[in-house]
Design a protein around this motif. Structure first.
Motif, PDB file in Angstrom:
ATOM      1  N   ARG A  73     122.527  13.166 118.440  1.00 52.00           N
ATOM      2  CA  ARG A  73     122.750  14.700 118.944  1.00 52.00           C
ATOM      3  C   ARG A  73     123.753  15.831 118.173  1.00 52.00           C
ATOM      4  O   ARG A  73     124.454  15.345 117.198  1.00 52.00           O
ATOM      5  N   ASP A  74     122.328  16.390 118.396  1.00 47.12           N
ATOM      6  CA  ASP A  74     123.267  17.489 117.787  1.00 47.12           C
ATOM      7  C   ASP A  74     121.931  17.758 115.594  1.00 47.12           C
ATOM      8  O   ASP A  74     122.621  18.676 114.973  1.00 47.12           O
ATOM      9  N   VAL A  75     121.285  16.361 115.505  1.00 45.71           N
ATOM     10  CA  VAL A  75     120.854  16.881 114.436  1.00 45.71           C
ATOM     11  C   VAL A  75     119.444  16.219 114.882  1.00 45.71           C
ATOM     12  O   VAL A  75     118.646  15.936 115.789  1.00 45.71           O
ATOM     13  N   GLN A  76     118.521  16.941 113.603  1.00 48.86           N
ATOM     14  CA  GLN A  76     116.805  16.208 114.007  1.00 48.86           C
ATOM     15  C   GLN A  76     116.418  15.173 113.050  1.00 48.86           C
ATOM     16  O   GLN A  76     117.687  14.750 112.729  1.00 48.86           O
ATOM     17  N   VAL A  77     115.867  14.707 113.882  1.00 50.86           N
ATOM     18  CA  VAL A  77     115.619  12.913 113.384  1.00 50.86           C
ATOM     19  C   VAL A  77     114.404  13.432 113.085  1.00 50.86           C
ATOM     20  O   VAL A  77     113.437  13.474 113.872  1.00 50.86           O
ATOM     21  N   ALA A  78     113.763  12.320 112.296  1.00 53.37           N
ATOM     22  CA  ALA A  78     112.506  12.095 111.587  1.00 53.37           C
ATOM     23  C   ALA A  78     112.467  10.578 111.554  1.00 53.37           C
ATOM     24  O   ALA A  78     113.042  10.125 110.468  1.00 53.37           O
ATOM     25  N   THR A  79     111.163  10.216 111.489  1.00 56.85           N
ATOM     26  CA  THR A  79     110.911   8.838 111.248  1.00 56.85           C
ATOM     27  C   THR A  79     109.838   8.592 109.897  1.00 56.85           C
ATOM     28  O   THR A  79     108.765   9.425 109.532  1.00 56.85           O
ATOM     29  N   LEU A  80     110.155   8.263 108.807  1.00 60.47           N
ATOM     30  CA  LEU A  80     109.921   8.118 107.688  1.00 60.47           C
ATOM     31  C   LEU A  80     108.704   6.656 107.491  1.00 60.47           C
ATOM     32  O   LEU A  80     109.232   5.460 107.473  1.00 60.47           O
ATOM     33  N   PRO A  81     107.380   6.439 107.416  1.00 55.48           N
ATOM     34  CA  PRO A  81     106.840   5.682 106.944  1.00 55.48           C
ATOM     35  C   PRO A  81     107.315   4.828 105.542  1.00 55.48           C
ATOM     36  O   PRO A  81     107.835   5.224 104.430  1.00 55.48           O
ATOM     37  N   ALA A  82     107.746   3.671 106.299  1.00 52.35           N
ATOM     38  CA  ALA A  82     108.508   2.769 104.999  1.00 52.35           C
ATOM     39  C   ALA A  82     108.130   0.762 104.854  1.00 52.35           C
ATOM     40  O   ALA A  82     108.527   0.499 106.016  1.00 52.35           O
ATOM     41  N   VAL A  83     108.476   0.538 103.854  1.00 54.68           N
ATOM     42  CA  VAL A  83     107.445  -0.812 104.050  1.00 54.68           C
ATOM     43  C   VAL A  83     109.652  -1.779 102.862  1.00 54.68           C
ATOM     44  O   VAL A  83     109.017  -1.096 102.270  1.00 54.68           O
ATOM     45  N   ALA A  84     109.594  -2.703 103.975  1.00 48.53           N
ATOM     46  CA  ALA A  84     110.705  -3.433 102.708  1.00 48.53           C
ATOM     47  C   ALA A  84     110.101  -3.812 101.274  1.00 48.53           C
ATOM     48  O   ALA A  84     108.769  -4.574 101.564  1.00 48.53           O
ATOM     49  N   LEU A  85     110.765  -3.838 100.235  1.00 46.26           N
ATOM     50  CA  LEU A  85     110.192  -4.270  99.096  1.00 46.26           C
ATOM     51  C   LEU A  85     110.232  -5.617  98.716  1.00 46.26           C
ATOM     52  O   LEU A  85     109.655  -6.239  97.762  1.00 46.26           O
ATOM     53  N   GLN A  86     111.574  -6.156  99.854  1.00 51.64           N
ATOM     54  CA  GLN A  86     110.602  -8.310  99.840  1.00 51.64           C
ATOM     55  C   GLN A  86     109.690  -8.212 100.458  1.00 51.64           C
ATOM     56  O   GLN A  86     108.666  -9.787 100.220  1.00 51.64           O
ATOM     57  N   GLY A  87     108.609  -7.388 101.310  1.00 51.25           N
ATOM     58  CA  GLY A  87     107.539  -7.030 101.611  1.00 51.25           C
ATOM     59  C   GLY A  87     106.380  -7.552 100.592  1.00 51.25           C
ATOM     60  O   GLY A  87     107.009  -7.586  99.582  1.00 51.25           O
ATOM     61  N   ASN A  88     104.995  -7.001 101.052  1.00 45.50           N
ATOM     62  CA  ASN A  88     103.892  -7.274 100.042  1.00 45.50           C
ATOM     63  C   ASN A  88     103.939  -6.020  99.133  1.00 45.50           C
ATOM     64  O   ASN A  88     104.343  -5.029 100.066  1.00 45.50           O
ATOM     65  N   PRO A  89     104.085  -6.155  97.976  1.00 45.09           N
ATOM     66  CA  PRO A  89     104.125  -5.110  97.432  1.00 45.09           C
ATOM     67  C   PRO A  89     103.467  -3.739  97.407  1.00 45.09           C
ATOM     68  O   PRO A  89     103.751  -2.759  96.885  1.00 45.09           O
ATOM     69  N   LEU A  90     101.937  -4.213  97.373  1.00 46.76           N
ATOM     70  CA  LEU A  90     100.589  -3.232  97.660  1.00 46.76           C
ATOM     71  C   LEU A  90     101.413  -2.231  98.935  1.00 46.76           C
ATOM     72  O   LEU A  90     101.294  -1.375  99.151  1.00 46.76           O
ATOM     73  N   ALA A  91     101.796  -3.345  99.894  1.00 44.61           N
ATOM     74  CA  ALA A  91     102.220  -2.582 100.987  1.00 44.61           C
ATOM     75  C   ALA A  91     103.497  -0.786 100.732  1.00 44.61           C
ATOM     76  O   ALA A  91     104.211  -0.221 101.741  1.00 44.61           O
ATOM     77  N   PHE A  92     104.342  -1.883 100.221  1.00 43.57           N
ATOM     78  CA  PHE A  92     105.250  -1.049 100.077  1.00 43.57           C
ATOM     79  C   PHE A  92     105.532  -0.382  99.425  1.00 43.57           C
ATOM     80  O   PHE A  92     105.722   1.402  99.306  1.00 43.57           O
ATOM     81  N   ALA A  93     104.374   0.089  98.259  1.00 43.21           N
ATOM     82  CA  ALA A  93     103.932   0.974  97.282  1.00 43.21           C
ATOM     83  C   ALA A  93     102.630   1.919  98.036  1.00 43.21           C
ATOM     84  O   ALA A  93     103.341   3.680  97.784  1.00 43.21           O
ATOM     85  N   ARG A  94     102.156   1.836  99.381  1.00 47.08           N
ATOM     86  CA  ARG A  94     101.837   2.582  99.935  1.00 47.08           C
ATOM     87  C   ARG A  94     102.957   3.592 101.104  1.00 47.08           C
ATOM     88  O   ARG A  94     102.187   4.548 101.123  1.00 47.08           O
ATOM     89  N   ALA A  95     103.065   2.420 101.416  1.00 42.99           N
ATOM     90  CA  ALA A  95     104.440   3.408 102.149  1.00 42.99           C
ATOM     91  C   ALA A  95     105.056   4.282 101.412  1.00 42.99           C
ATOM     92  O   ALA A  95     105.625   5.244 102.174  1.00 42.99           O
ATOM     93  N   SER A  96     105.456   3.404 100.380  1.00 43.09           N
ATOM     94  CA  SER A  96     106.737   4.963  99.757  1.00 43.09           C
ATOM     95  C   SER A  96     105.820   5.674  99.191  1.00 43.09           C
ATOM     96  O   SER A  96     106.735   7.065  98.864  1.00 43.09           O
ATOM     97  N   LEU A  97     104.497   6.380  99.138  1.00 40.63           N
ATOM     98  CA  LEU A  97     103.854   7.282  98.660  1.00 40.63           C
ATOM     99  C   LEU A  97     103.562   8.161 100.083  1.00 40.63           C
ATOM    100  O   LEU A  97     104.180   9.371  99.988  1.00 40.63           O
ATOM    101  N   ALA A  98     102.961   7.202 101.516  1.00 35.95           N
ATOM    102  CA  ALA A  98     103.439   8.088 102.303  1.00 35.95           C
ATOM    103  C   ALA A  98     104.684   8.569 102.098  1.00 35.95           C
ATOM    104  O   ALA A  98     104.280   9.808 103.169  1.00 35.95           O
ATOM    105  N   SER A  99     104.989   8.311 102.011  1.00 38.07           N
ATOM    106  CA  SER A  99     107.031   8.967 102.998  1.00 38.07           C
ATOM    107  C   SER A  99     107.077   9.613 101.566  1.00 38.07           C
ATOM    108  O   SER A  99     107.795  11.116 102.030  1.00 38.07           O
ATOM    109  N   LEU A 100     106.486   9.496 100.434  1.00 41.63           N
ATOM    110  CA  LEU A 100     107.051  10.922  99.660  1.00 41.63           C
ATOM    111  C   LEU A 100     106.220  11.617 100.348  1.00 41.63           C
ATOM    112  O   LEU A 100     106.905  13.354  99.987  1.00 41.63           O
ATOM    113  N   ARG A 101     105.093  12.027 100.413  1.00 40.91           N
ATOM    114  CA  ARG A 101     104.534  12.878 101.164  1.00 40.91           C
ATOM    115  C   ARG A 101     104.464  13.781 102.023  1.00 40.91           C
ATOM    116  O   ARG A 101     104.903  14.925 102.767  1.00 40.91           O
TER     117      ARG A 101
END
Length: 420
Positions: A73-101
């Protein structure tokens, strides 16, 4: 129990925080991925709110994050796309780029004064986005061995905060402070009978609490379930609160139900849940806790002075949970055992010894007090604001009162803002 100030976190609608030319400074806290990152971030958020800041929590889409922030409460919450590094490296890179944008778009609407990363795979994109827009950047690492994300970020942030002194030597940064790990203020020594009643347990019976952290722990669950018959035989009055994680809840409930059918007097009482938002109730109810050794969990145990048997996750990155547990065990604040080399019978014997040895548990409580850093969240909030050239004094409050467990659990179905 100790007195603890109570201040809730309340979420406001996005437009209220995104108005142009705001009077209050905005601090963004990237704290998603696991409870070990999220809950210390919530503790810092509480302190920033007291200092008249707006707070934006950046979390992952994982259910543990979404469930925990529903009560924020009293805070704004935003969900960023993210995938753990332990998973698919390509999926991680895509999610990180989407999260950065997504972080750049969010920060362009209102540039934060500071971005604080609490570790984990959600940390890097907001820090990079904030730095590009001129925000001051910070990180906190709660473990003895810093995580990969923080090790990569350390050379680019303005200051690092660490929970254990030895962690600073593993970060490429000169400007750092040993603050301890922030703990939400409801984590304070509590009346065990009241906590047990709030959970629907018998207030008079000794209680063993088993928790694998916010995501559960299958290896720990299997060890405990295999030892159940022996523990129940040794301690007929023992009751159990078992937080299993989502994957093992049905299996665990079946094992406790089977125990109920046996001729035990009094009847074995158990509460099995995948996850408990009100973790302070679980720890407050405990005679003894069996737990993983994530740094945030250890900080909560220390804050509430709860004796524990620590079973580090064998596959934790850089074996950091074993290092965390050893630091506590070496000072007498907990016992530690190796999951891979401990049989169910040996586990039952070790737990039984602690349940019957009141003096040993009291010694643990004394040693735990040394590990508790009650000003960790306030220290981080103040250092962040001062580095930004902002006032860092907390508002005075008259809300000083002894903490009491809630009579029932408030639930909310509100959703956080999701950014894709």
């Amino acid at each position: 129990g100790h007195a603890a100030r109570r201040q809730s976190l309340h979420r406001l609608p996005a437009p209220d925080l995104m108005q142009p030319a705001p009077e209050k400074p905005l601090v963004a806290i990237a704290c998603g991925g696991t409870g070990g990152h999220l809950f210390p971030g919530l503790a810092v958020a509480q302190e920033l709110l007291r200092r008249d800041c707006d707070v934006l929590l950046l979390v992952s889409p994982k259910e543990v994050d979404q469930q925990a922030v529903r009560a924020a409460r009293d805070v704004q919450v935003a969900t960023l796309p993210a995938v753990a590094l332990q998973g698919n490296p390509l999926a991680f890179a895509r999610a990180s780029l989407a999260s950065l944008r997504a972080a750049k778009r969010l920060f362009t609407q209102r540039v934060p004064s500071a971005v604080l990363a609490m570790g984990g795979f959600t940390s890097a994109p907001p820090v990079l986005a904030g730095k590009k827009l001129g925000a001051k950047t910070f990180l906190h690492d709660s473990n003895t061995i810093p995580g990969r994300a923080n090790r990569l970020l350390a050379h680019g942030v303005d200051e690092a905060f660490v929970g254990f002194p030895q962690a600073a030597h593993r970060l490429w940064i000169q400007r750092h402070a040993v603050t301890g790990t922030p703990v939400r203020e409801q984590f304070a020594p509590a009346d065990a009978a009241s906590c047990r009643m709030a959970l629907g347990l018998d207030p008079r019976r000794p209680t063993l609490v088993i928790t694998g952290g916010s995501q559960g722990a299958s290896g720990l669950n299997d060890l405990v379930l295999a030892a159940l018959p022996e523990l129940a035989a040794r301690h007929p009055d023992l009751q159990f609160l078992h937080l299993t994680g989502a994957n093992d809840v049905d299996k665990a409930r079946g094992a406790y139900a089977q125990l109920e059918t046996q001729n035990s007097k009094p009847k074995t009482r158990s509460l099995v849940q995948p996850f408990l938002t009100e973790m302070e109730l679980a720890l407050g109810a405990a005679t003894l806790v069996v737990s993983r050794a994530g740094a945030s969990s250890l900080a909560e145990l220390a804050a509430m002075r709860v004796p524990a048997m620590l079973v580090p996750l064998p596959t934790s990155a850089d074996d950091h949970q074993a290092h965390n547990a050893r630091a506590f065990a070496d000072t007498g604040a907990a016992r530690m055992l190796n999951q891979r080399t401990t049989s169910p019978a040996h586990f039952a014997a070790l737990v039984s010894e602690l349940l019957t040895n009141t003096a040993a548990r009291e010694q643990m409580k004394t040693a735990l007090a040394v590990w508790h850093q009650p000003t960790a969240a306030a220290d981080i909030a103040e250092r962040v604001l001062r580095a930004c050239g902002l006032p860092a004094t907390a508002r005075s409050t008259d809300e000083e009162a002894a903490w009491q467990p809630p009579a029932r659990f408030a639930k909310s179905d509100r959703k956080s803002t999701r950014l894709n």
